[in-house]
Write a protein that holds these residues in place. Structure first.
Motif, PDB file in Angstrom:
ATOM      1  N   ARG A 169       0.846  -1.193   0.000  1.00  0.00           N
ATOM      2  CA  ARG A 169       0.000   0.000   0.000  1.00  0.00           C
ATOM      3  C   ARG A 169       0.881   1.242   0.000  1.00  0.00           C
ATOM      4  O   ARG A 169       1.857   1.331   0.727  1.00  0.00           O
ATOM      5  CB  ARG A 169      -0.912   0.006   1.228  1.00  0.00           C
ATOM      6  CG  ARG A 169      -1.854   1.202   1.281  1.00  0.00           C
ATOM      7  CD  ARG A 169      -2.880   1.051   2.393  1.00  0.00           C
ATOM      8  NE  ARG A 169      -2.321   1.164   3.722  1.00  0.00           N
ATOM      9  CZ  ARG A 169      -2.221   2.309   4.396  1.00  0.00           C
ATOM     10  NH1 ARG A 169      -2.630   3.442   3.849  1.00  0.00           N
ATOM     11  NH2 ARG A 169      -1.714   2.327   5.612  1.00  0.00           N
ATOM     12  N   THR A 203       1.139   5.306   0.645  1.00  0.00           N
ATOM     13  CA  THR A 203       0.498   6.321   1.468  1.00  0.00           C
ATOM     14  C   THR A 203       1.378   7.565   1.524  1.00  0.00           C
ATOM     15  O   THR A 203       2.431   7.603   0.887  1.00  0.00           O
ATOM     16  CB  THR A 203       0.203   5.753   2.882  1.00  0.00           C
ATOM     17  OG1 THR A 203      -0.549   6.702   3.631  1.00  0.00           O
ATOM     18  CG2 THR A 203       1.459   5.374   3.604  1.00  0.00           C
ATOM     19  N   GLN A 228      -0.927   8.687   6.305  1.00  0.00           N
ATOM     20  CA  GLN A 228      -2.311   8.822   5.905  1.00  0.00           C
ATOM     21  C   GLN A 228      -2.959   7.488   5.683  1.00  0.00           C
ATOM     22  O   GLN A 228      -2.348   6.524   5.353  1.00  0.00           O
ATOM     23  CB  GLN A 228      -2.367   9.620   4.600  1.00  0.00           C
ATOM     24  CG  GLN A 228      -3.467  10.612   4.553  1.00  0.00           C
ATOM     25  CD  GLN A 228      -3.306  11.544   3.381  1.00  0.00           C
ATOM     26  OE1 GLN A 228      -2.654  11.239   2.399  1.00  0.00           O
ATOM     27  NE2 GLN A 228      -3.909  12.695   3.482  1.00  0.00           N
TER      28      GLN A 228
END
Length: 104
Positions: A78, A80, A104
């Motif tokens: 992921r 971010t 975030q």
């Protein structure tokens, strides 16, 4: 006293934010940073004082470079953004010095 190395069980990739360029945001080359990743959602304040939601907090060695707005790829893949990064220095207290990075 630094954060103990045995706690740094995760690795995130940080592309340090360098500013706005003619084609949008500009980032430094990716750097692997050892850290302890705590994936917990909580409310934090960004540098502008606004309350925002942080999905994760990473704890790294104090010399890690993770300025606000940097792009971070977590071990899960992921991607971010850094909300804020704080140097945590205990001075003469027996607490581990580290960099706290709110994501975030």
């Amino acid at each position: 006293m630094l954060i103990p190395a045995f706690l740094l069980q995760h690795e995130m990739t940080v592309e340090a934010w360098q500013g706005e360029g003619p084609y949008g945001p500009s980032y430094a080359a990716p750097v692997a940073v050892r850290c302890f990743l705590d994936e917990q959602t909580r409310m934090v304040r960004n540098p502008g004082g606004e309350e925002v939601t942080s999905s994760s907090t990473a704890y790294a060695l104090p010399d890690a470079v993770c300025p606000t707005r940097s792009r971070v790829t977590l071990p899960s893949g992921r991607t971010t953004t850094v909300i804020a990064a704080y140097q945590r220095d205990g001075g003469n207290l027996p607490t581990p010095d580290h960099l706290e990075v709110q994501l975030q």
